[in-house]
Design an enzyme around this catalytic site. Structure first.
Site, mmCIF file in Angstrom:
data_model
loop_
_atom_site.group_PDB
_atom_site.id
_atom_site.type_symbol
_atom_site.label_atom_id
_atom_site.label_comp_id
_atom_site.label_asym_id
_atom_site.label_seq_id
_atom_site.Cartn_x
_atom_site.Cartn_y
_atom_site.Cartn_z
ATOM 1 N N TYR A 58 -5.721 -1.846 14.291
ATOM 2 C CA TYR A 58 -6.300 -0.906 13.218
ATOM 3 C C TYR A 58 -6.271 0.474 13.760
ATOM 4 C CZ TYR A 58 -8.138 -2.312 8.706
ATOM 5 O OH TYR A 58 -8.200 -2.425 7.328
ATOM 6 N N GLU A 60 -7.097 3.829 11.686
ATOM 7 C CA GLU A 60 -7.301 4.772 10.625
ATOM 8 C C GLU A 60 -7.355 6.053 11.187
ATOM 9 O OE1 GLU A 60 -10.784 3.601 8.642
ATOM 10 O OE2 GLU A 60 -9.766 2.333 7.254
ATOM 11 N N ASP A 204 11.689 13.858 -4.959
ATOM 12 C CA ASP A 204 11.504 12.642 -4.766
ATOM 13 C C ASP A 204 12.869 11.988 -4.318
ATOM 14 O OD1 ASP A 204 11.255 9.723 -4.430
ATOM 15 O OD2 ASP A 204 10.286 9.533 -6.444
ATOM 16 N N THR A 230 11.390 6.986 0.667
ATOM 17 C CA THR A 230 11.337 5.369 1.088
ATOM 18 C C THR A 230 12.336 5.484 2.454
ATOM 19 O OG1 THR A 230 13.046 4.502 0.106
ATOM 20 C CG2 THR A 230 11.275 4.444 -1.227
ATOM 21 N N LYS A 233 15.699 2.042 1.718
ATOM 22 C CA LYS A 233 16.721 2.096 0.929
ATOM 23 C C LYS A 233 18.125 2.652 1.869
ATOM 24 C CE LYS A 233 14.012 2.594 -3.219
ATOM 25 N NZ LYS A 233 13.611 3.278 -4.454
ATOM 26 N N ARG A 239 10.751 -1.599 5.155
ATOM 27 C CA ARG A 239 10.184 -1.305 3.855
ATOM 28 C C ARG A 239 8.993 -0.465 3.993
ATOM 29 N NH1 ARG A 239 11.229 -2.859 -0.905
ATOM 30 N NH2 ARG A 239 13.025 -3.839 0.095
HETATM 31 C C1 LIG Z 1 12.264 3.212 -5.005
HETATM 32 C C2 LIG Z 1 11.613 4.482 -5.656
HETATM 33 C C3 LIG Z 1 10.473 4.801 -5.458
HETATM 34 C C4 LIG Z 1 9.334 3.868 -5.047
HETATM 35 O O1 LIG Z 1 9.615 3.188 -3.879
HETATM 36 P P1 LIG Z 1 8.875 1.788 -3.638
HETATM 37 O O2 LIG Z 1 8.746 1.758 -1.943
HETATM 38 O O3 LIG Z 1 9.441 0.708 -4.507
HETATM 39 O O4 LIG Z 1 7.290 1.922 -3.936
HETATM 40 C C5 LIG Z 1 9.794 6.195 -5.813
HETATM 41 N N1 LIG Z 1 10.605 7.062 -6.535
HETATM 42 C C6 LIG Z 1 12.006 6.630 -6.465
HETATM 43 C C7 LIG Z 1 13.008 7.853 -7.347
HETATM 44 C C8 LIG Z 1 12.626 5.672 -6.229
HETATM 45 O O5 LIG Z 1 13.937 5.359 -6.436
#
Ligand SMILES: *Cc1c(COP(=O)(O)O)cnc(C)c1O
Length: 418
Positions: A58, A60, A204, A230, A233, A239
């Site tokens: 933990y 935090e 994003d 993220t 990807k 993840r």
């Molecule tokens: C994949 C994605 C997310 C979310 O990611 P998660 O890890 O699945 O929550 C947010 N914004 C965009 C544009 C994405 O392609």
């Protein structure tokens, strides 16, 4: 199997049911061609960090300012992850604690907005994400969302429309970046619009951060106040999520992630993110990222040659969106036909799609996985032909499956180092 950690034998003994799930999923990942644009194969080093005892701790708070004792060791992992992310992306500040891309967006919105504030973001049916204002998501419920889309004729973001909407609605925040947009986002144009409207700009980059890390496409970092991403990807890490921001916003972003949105950080995931950031800083990763884009273009061209129309006419990134209306096959049906041949892809709405989201008129294909496996233009050209063949003629699925298996003999993930 090194990838399960040192105690896979123990897991088999103590929980054969779950051990079998791990084995079967490895087989599934190895035995098909994965064209899901948001997936990848992490390195064994990333998997080793994930399957570690750091999950027990933990922590935090932030390094040096924790609300638990005994954090001096895990602090080193988070300091390394932050320093590596800042260096890799040239960012003034990084927060590596978000559990996912959606959590990163929730925290970023919380850092900049109050419930009821107005935000301007890309519409989901045009390639935006659920967290960009969908009614079934917190973003659509808690904020007053105005959406922009792509033009009907070019299928490109309509920057004039974005500017007009920004001036009319004066949003607190403008969000750019998408989940199914094959072209480059013009971050300089979005910056100019945000400045004109007096709005914050959030990029994003969940999908494209890996391409930015490898310098295969221009970075959003110099333009956006906040970049969310993220790590699983195209970046090929565990993840998880992350946030980059200006020094000015560092305190607000950190307080939004913890304690506002999350509790204890996942220190095993943060260690694995650090491993992935170091991997992404290597020259081999830059080559990988460039190859991902080249492969996507080759795949897209091969599909176009077979009458499968690329939305916007092509791709600049790792993914293509394909309009199947010319073939009279729905996205859902194409997804099923490809699955029989051992090719995994997803149905996806195309802009102005007449079909409902569960059916759709399109599919989305991406090349992060196959490029990690070492496939190049020759293989991608053939995969494009195979996809077209089985979508048009489901009776050819068995023959295609055999060819898929041949391709995978030399390109099976987790059989070779990369
Ligand atoms: C994949 C994605 C997310 C979310 O990611 P998660 O890890 O699945 O929550 C947010 N914004 C965009 C544009 C994405 O392609």
């Amino acid at each position: 199997m090194a990838y399960y950690g040192p105690d896979f034998g123990l897991l088999e003994q103590q929980d054969p049911e779950i051990a079998q799930v791990l084995l079967d999923e490895l087989d599934r990942q190895r035995d098909g061609i994965q064209l899901i644009a948001s997936e990848n194969f992490t390195s064994p080093a990333v998997l080793a960090a994930l399957g570690s005892t750091l999950t027990n701790k933990y922590a935090e708070g932030y390094p040096g300012r924790r609300y638990y004792g005994g954090c001096e060791v895990v602090d080193r992992a988070e300091r390394l992850a932050v320093a590596r992310a800042e260096a890799l992306f040239g960012a003034e500040h990084a927060n590596v604690q978000p559990h996912s891309g959606a959590s990163a967006n929730l925290a970023a919105y919380a850092a900049l907005m109050q419930p009821g504030d107005t935000m301007l973001a890309m519409a989901l049916p045009h390639g935006g994400h659920l967290t960009h204002g969908s009614k079934v998501n917190f973003s659509g419920r808690w904020f007053d969302v105005v959406s922009y889309g792509v033009r009907r004729d070019t299928e490109l973001i309509d920057y004039d429309e974005v500017m007009a909407l920004a001036i009319r609605h004066r949003p607190k925040l403008i969000v750019c970046g998408a989940t199914a947009y094959p072209r480059l986002v013009d971050y300089a144009a979005f910056r100019a619009i945000a400045d004109e409207a007096g709005a914050w700009l959030l990029a994003d980059a969940a999908h494209t951060i890996g391409l930015m890390a490898g310098r295969a496409i221009p970075s959003a970092v110099p333009y956006a106040d906040i970049v969310t991403f993220t790590t699983h990807k195209a970046l090929r890490g565990p993840r998880g999520g992350g946030i980059l921001c200006t020094r000015e916003l560092a305190g607000r972003v950190d307080r939004a992630v913890y304690p506002f949105v999350q509790g204890g950080p996942m220190m095993h995931a943060i260690a694995a993110k650090a491993v992935a950031f170091a991997e992404a800083a290597r020259p081999e990763f830059a080559e990988y990222a460039r190859n991902v884009v080249v492969n996507a273009r080759v795949l897209c061209d091969a599909l176009a040659d077979e009458g499968m129309r690329p939305v916007s006419g092509g791709t600049d990134t790792h993914l293509a969106l394909i309009d199947l209306r010319g073939l009279g096959v729905s996205g859902a049906e194409a997804e099923r036909r490809c699955a029989v041949a051992g090719i995994t892809l997803n149905r996806n709405a195309i802009p102005y799609d007449p079909e409902p989201p569960a059916v759709t008129s399109g599919v989305r294909v991406g090349t992060p996985c196959v490029t990690t496996q070492g496939m190049g233009p020759q293989e991608l050209k053939e995969i494009g032909a195979l996809v077209a063949q089985v979508v048009k003629n489901p009776d050819s699925a068995q023959a295609a499956r055999e060819r898929v298996e041949q391709l995978l003999v030399i390109h099976r993930p987790y059989l070779s180092e990369y």
